[in-house]
Write a protein that holds these residues in place. Structure first.
Motif, PDB file in Angstrom:
ATOM      1  N   PRO A   4      50.343  17.800  -5.787  1.00  0.00           N
ATOM      2  CA  PRO A   4      50.718  16.448  -5.383  1.00  0.00           C
ATOM      3  C   PRO A   4      49.537  15.625  -4.923  1.00  0.00           C
ATOM      4  O   PRO A   4      49.507  14.411  -5.090  1.00  0.00           O
ATOM      5  CB  PRO A   4      51.724  16.681  -4.240  1.00  0.00           C
ATOM      6  CG  PRO A   4      51.502  18.074  -3.774  1.00  0.00           C
ATOM      7  CD  PRO A   4      51.019  18.823  -4.968  1.00  0.00           C
ATOM      8  N   THR A   5      48.531  16.295  -4.297  1.00  0.00           N
ATOM      9  CA  THR A   5      47.346  15.565  -3.855  1.00  0.00           C
ATOM     10  C   THR A   5      46.608  14.971  -5.042  1.00  0.00           C
ATOM     11  O   THR A   5      46.160  13.815  -5.020  1.00  0.00           O
ATOM     12  CB  THR A   5      46.410  16.506  -3.067  1.00  0.00           C
ATOM     13  OG1 THR A   5      47.136  17.050  -1.970  1.00  0.00           O
ATOM     14  CG2 THR A   5      45.197  15.758  -2.556  1.00  0.00           C
ATOM     15  N   ALA A   6      46.486  15.749  -6.113  1.00  0.00           N
ATOM     16  CA  ALA A   6      45.814  15.257  -7.317  1.00  0.00           C
ATOM     17  C   ALA A   6      46.583  14.100  -7.926  1.00  0.00           C
ATOM     18  O   ALA A   6      46.004  13.095  -8.356  1.00  0.00           O
ATOM     19  CB  ALA A   6      45.680  16.393  -8.327  1.00  0.00           C
ATOM     20  N   LYS A   7      47.923  14.235  -7.935  1.00  0.00           N
ATOM     21  CA  LYS A   7      48.742  13.142  -8.470  1.00  0.00           C
ATOM     22  C   LYS A   7      48.565  11.873  -7.646  1.00  0.00           C
ATOM     23  O   LYS A   7      48.513  10.772  -8.166  1.00  0.00           O
ATOM     24  CB  LYS A   7      50.214  13.560  -8.492  1.00  0.00           C
ATOM     25  CG  LYS A   7      50.549  14.596  -9.551  1.00  0.00           C
ATOM     26  CD  LYS A   7      52.038  14.910  -9.548  1.00  0.00           C
ATOM     27  CE  LYS A   7      52.389  15.920 -10.646  1.00  0.00           C
ATOM     28  NZ  LYS A   7      53.836  16.262 -10.626  1.00  0.00           N
ATOM     29  N   ALA A   8      48.487  12.040  -6.308  1.00  0.00           N
ATOM     30  CA  ALA A   8      48.305  10.884  -5.436  1.00  0.00           C
ATOM     31  C   ALA A   8      46.959  10.219  -5.686  1.00  0.00           C
ATOM     32  O   ALA A   8      46.846   8.990  -5.623  1.00  0.00           O
ATOM     33  CB  ALA A   8      48.408  11.327  -3.974  1.00  0.00           C
ATOM     34  N   GLN A   9      45.941  11.036  -5.979  1.00  0.00           N
ATOM     35  CA  GLN A   9      44.626  10.455  -6.257  1.00  0.00           C
ATOM     36  C   GLN A   9      44.640   9.656  -7.547  1.00  0.00           C
ATOM     37  O   GLN A   9      43.893   8.691  -7.695  1.00  0.00           O
ATOM     38  CB  GLN A   9      43.581  11.576  -6.317  1.00  0.00           C
ATOM     39  CG  GLN A   9      43.291  12.189  -4.952  1.00  0.00           C
ATOM     40  CD  GLN A   9      42.356  13.379  -5.044  1.00  0.00           C
ATOM     41  OE1 GLN A   9      42.149  13.937  -6.118  1.00  0.00           O
ATOM     42  NE2 GLN A   9      41.795  13.779  -3.911  1.00  0.00           N
ATOM     43  N   GLU A  10      45.486  10.047  -8.486  1.00  0.00           N
ATOM     44  CA  GLU A  10      45.594   9.311  -9.747  1.00  0.00           C
ATOM     45  C   GLU A  10      46.438   8.059  -9.605  1.00  0.00           C
ATOM     46  O   GLU A  10      46.394   7.177 -10.455  1.00  0.00           O
ATOM     47  CB  GLU A  10      46.225  10.220 -10.811  1.00  0.00           C
ATOM     48  CG  GLU A  10      45.405  11.447 -11.159  1.00  0.00           C
ATOM     49  CD  GLU A  10      46.182  12.425 -12.020  1.00  0.00           C
ATOM     50  OE1 GLU A  10      47.356  12.119 -12.349  1.00  0.00           O
ATOM     51  OE2 GLU A  10      45.638  13.479 -12.351  1.00  0.00           O
ATOM     52  N   TRP A  11      47.206   7.990  -8.538  1.00  0.00           N
ATOM     53  CA  TRP A  11      48.149   6.885  -8.334  1.00  0.00           C
ATOM     54  C   TRP A  11      47.433   5.629  -7.871  1.00  0.00           C
ATOM     55  O   TRP A  11      46.523   5.722  -7.040  1.00  0.00           O
ATOM     56  CB  TRP A  11      49.181   7.293  -7.278  1.00  0.00           C
ATOM     57  CG  TRP A  11      50.196   6.247  -6.952  1.00  0.00           C
ATOM     58  CD1 TRP A  11      51.391   6.044  -7.556  1.00  0.00           C
ATOM     59  CD2 TRP A  11      50.105   5.258  -5.926  1.00  0.00           C
ATOM     60  NE1 TRP A  11      52.051   4.989  -6.980  1.00  0.00           N
ATOM     61  CE2 TRP A  11      51.283   4.493  -5.967  1.00  0.00           C
ATOM     62  CE3 TRP A  11      49.135   4.922  -4.975  1.00  0.00           C
ATOM     63  CZ2 TRP A  11      51.528   3.417  -5.107  1.00  0.00           C
ATOM     64  CZ3 TRP A  11      49.362   3.862  -4.113  1.00  0.00           C
ATOM     65  CH2 TRP A  11      50.542   3.120  -4.188  1.00  0.00           C
ATOM     66  N   PRO A  12      47.823   4.444  -8.385  1.00  0.00           N
ATOM     67  CA  PRO A  12      48.778   4.238  -9.480  1.00  0.00           C
ATOM     68  C   PRO A  12      48.043   4.070 -10.800  1.00  0.00           C
ATOM     69  O   PRO A  12      46.973   3.474 -10.854  1.00  0.00           O
ATOM     70  CB  PRO A  12      49.462   2.929  -9.071  1.00  0.00           C
ATOM     71  CG  PRO A  12      48.375   2.153  -8.366  1.00  0.00           C
ATOM     72  CD  PRO A  12      47.498   3.175  -7.695  1.00  0.00           C
ATOM     73  N   ASN A  13      48.606   4.592 -11.863  1.00  0.00           N
ATOM     74  CA  ASN A  13      48.017   4.396 -13.195  1.00  0.00           C
ATOM     75  C   ASN A  13      48.957   3.606 -14.101  1.00  0.00           C
ATOM     76  O   ASN A  13      48.753   3.556 -15.310  1.00  0.00           O
ATOM     77  CB  ASN A  13      47.638   5.740 -13.826  1.00  0.00           C
ATOM     78  CG  ASN A  13      48.814   6.693 -13.899  1.00  0.00           C
ATOM     79  OD1 ASN A  13      49.968   6.268 -13.940  1.00  0.00           O
ATOM     80  ND2 ASN A  13      48.526   7.992 -13.906  1.00  0.00           N
ATOM     81  N   ARG A  14      49.964   2.998 -13.505  1.00  0.00           N
ATOM     82  CA  ARG A  14      50.859   2.080 -14.224  1.00  0.00           C
ATOM     83  C   ARG A  14      51.508   1.159 -13.194  1.00  0.00           C
ATOM     84  O   ARG A  14      51.349   1.373 -11.977  1.00  0.00           O
ATOM     85  CB  ARG A  14      51.916   2.863 -15.006  1.00  0.00           C
ATOM     86  CG  ARG A  14      52.890   3.678 -14.167  1.00  0.00           C
ATOM     87  CD  ARG A  14      53.922   4.344 -15.070  1.00  0.00           C
ATOM     88  NE  ARG A  14      55.018   4.940 -14.331  1.00  0.00           N
ATOM     89  CZ  ARG A  14      55.060   6.170 -13.885  1.00  0.00           C
ATOM     90  NH1 ARG A  14      54.013   6.967 -14.097  1.00  0.00           N
ATOM     91  NH2 ARG A  14      56.123   6.629 -13.226  1.00  0.00           N
ATOM     92  N   PRO A  15      52.217   0.106 -13.604  1.00  0.00           N
ATOM     93  CA  PRO A  15      52.840  -0.817 -12.643  1.00  0.00           C
ATOM     94  C   PRO A  15      53.772  -0.110 -11.660  1.00  0.00           C
ATOM     95  O   PRO A  15      54.398   0.904 -11.985  1.00  0.00           O
ATOM     96  CB  PRO A  15      53.620  -1.786 -13.542  1.00  0.00           C
ATOM     97  CG  PRO A  15      52.861  -1.766 -14.831  1.00  0.00           C
ATOM     98  CD  PRO A  15      52.381  -0.357 -14.998  1.00  0.00           C
ATOM     99  N   VAL A  16      53.838  -0.648 -10.455  1.00  0.00           N
ATOM    100  CA  VAL A  16      54.675  -0.100  -9.384  1.00  0.00           C
ATOM    101  C   VAL A  16      55.822  -1.070  -9.121  1.00  0.00           C
ATOM    102  O   VAL A  16      55.604  -2.280  -8.979  1.00  0.00           O
ATOM    103  CB  VAL A  16      53.868   0.113  -8.084  1.00  0.00           C
ATOM    104  CG1 VAL A  16      54.754   0.691  -6.988  1.00  0.00           C
ATOM    105  CG2 VAL A  16      52.665   1.011  -8.348  1.00  0.00           C
ATOM    106  N   ARG A  17      57.039  -0.534  -9.068  1.00  0.00           N
ATOM    107  CA  ARG A  17      58.221  -1.380  -8.853  1.00  0.00           C
ATOM    108  C   ARG A  17      58.560  -1.445  -7.368  1.00  0.00           C
ATOM    109  O   ARG A  17      58.755  -0.424  -6.714  1.00  0.00           O
ATOM    110  CB  ARG A  17      59.419  -0.828  -9.629  1.00  0.00           C
ATOM    111  CG  ARG A  17      60.668  -1.702  -9.529  1.00  0.00           C
ATOM    112  CD  ARG A  17      61.789  -1.190 -10.405  1.00  0.00           C
ATOM    113  NE  ARG A  17      62.432  -0.012  -9.837  1.00  0.00           N
ATOM    114  CZ  ARG A  17      62.342   1.206 -10.328  1.00  0.00           C
ATOM    115  NH1 ARG A  17      61.598   1.439 -11.398  1.00  0.00           N
ATOM    116  NH2 ARG A  17      62.980   2.213  -9.760  1.00  0.00           N
TER     117      ARG A  17
END
Length: 319
Positions: free
Chosen positions: A18-31
């Motif tokens: 999850p930490t890695a995913k959070a570091q990638e966030w955001p890589n697309r629009p956020v609603r």
């Protein structure tokens, strides 16, 4: 010993995912889900913050209005959304009051994680000039002659409704609610004189107050809002003990990687420190707050208890 090392290594991998995913966030629009119509306090604040975050995060913030059932439709949609950081809920204190009034299909306290308080604002009691009152005392006198005067709210049975019923209980008068799906449609009917009284958030009311098309009789905060120094509080007008802030805050679905919540909190705090954004909030009658997720969580839970008491004492029920 080898098995223990394997377990520790496995846990480290699971935490890192999850930490890695959070570091990638955001890589697309956020609603950003707003559970009320466009034009009201929640929508206006969300769009101001969303514009800043679009620049700060490098991804577009898409504001989606999902109104209905005093915010429950949007709240429930957010709870059921994927906990991946791409759905964010911006909501009023309805999240604390609704569980006491409505049958909800989700538990917002289990399904949502508090991120940050955006603002606080008074709930204002506004009158159309044709009603012929300029103070709470005059309104009380009129209502004793004409019981059952109708008042508009920007939601169903929530804080705006409770403030008026609290006031009516102390004053010994009777006032009848006309609920709308948001502040903007309520304001339209109030300004047109279709309903002569309104209990609403400050954002949609202030322009009409400044233009002289509506009168503001009282505000629900303990002290006068910096944006409305000429409007007395309910307590100053003789309604002792009536104090209730309306707040706006940001939540994410429970299970969202904590690092995403931390990043959102950091960036929104930066936004609220910007002079232009603070001025924009204040001009709409909202005081920017910010702060930690922990402080906001305490407020959310504290107001949950406050609304439980008010619902019981005022015998508040949904239709």
């Amino acid at each position: 010993m080898v098995k223990l090392r394997l377990v520790v290594a496995l846990l480290a991998i699971l935490v890192a995912i999850p930490t890695a995913k959070a570091q990638e966030w955001p890589n697309r629009p956020v609603r950003f889900t707003v559970p009320f119509p466009a034009g009201g306090s929640t929508d206006v604040a969300t769009r101001v913050i969303g514009e800043y975050l679009s620049r700060a995060l490098g991804q577009q913030i898409v504001v989606e209005n999902k109104s209905g059932a005093n915010g429950n439709i949007g709240i429930e949609a957010a709870v059921r959304s994927a906990a991946d950081g791409y759905t964010v809920l911006v909501v009023s204190d309805a999240v604390s009051s609704n569980p006491h009034i409505y049958k909800m299909n989700v538990d917002p306290f289990k399904g949502l994680t508090p991120v940050i308080q955006l603002s606080r604002q008074p709930i204002l009691l506004a009158a159309h000039p044709s009603l012929g009152v300029a103070s709470l005392a005059e309104l009380i006198a009129l209502t004793r002659q004409q019981p059952g005067l109708r008042y508009a709210t920007g939601s169903g049975v929530g804080a705006q409704h409770m403030v008026v019923q609290w006031f009516a209980s102390i004053a010994g008068i009777k006032l009848d609610q006309v609920p709308y799906r948001g502040g903007a449609p309520a304001i339209n009917d109030l300004v047109a004189g279709h309903v002569k009284l309104g209990s609403l958030g400050s954002t949609p009311l202030i322009p009409h107050y400044k233009a002289g098309t509506l009168r503001l009789l009282a505000q629900s905060t303990e002290k006068r809002s910096p944006s409305l120094p000429d409007v007395p509080t309910y307590q100053e007008a003789g309604i002792k003990g009536l104090v209730l802030d309306q707040w706006l805050g940001v939540f994410v679905p429970a299970g969202t990687p904590p690092a995403i919540g931390v990043r959102l909190n950091l960036e929104i705090n930066k936004a609220l420190a910007e002079a232009a954004i603070r001025d924009g909030f204040l001009q709409s009658g909202q005081e920017p707050v910010g702060g930690s997720a922990e402080a906001f969580s305490q407020l959310v839970h504290g107001d949950f208890d406050t609304y439980a008491r008010l619902v019981k004492e005022l015998n508040i029920k949904s239709d």
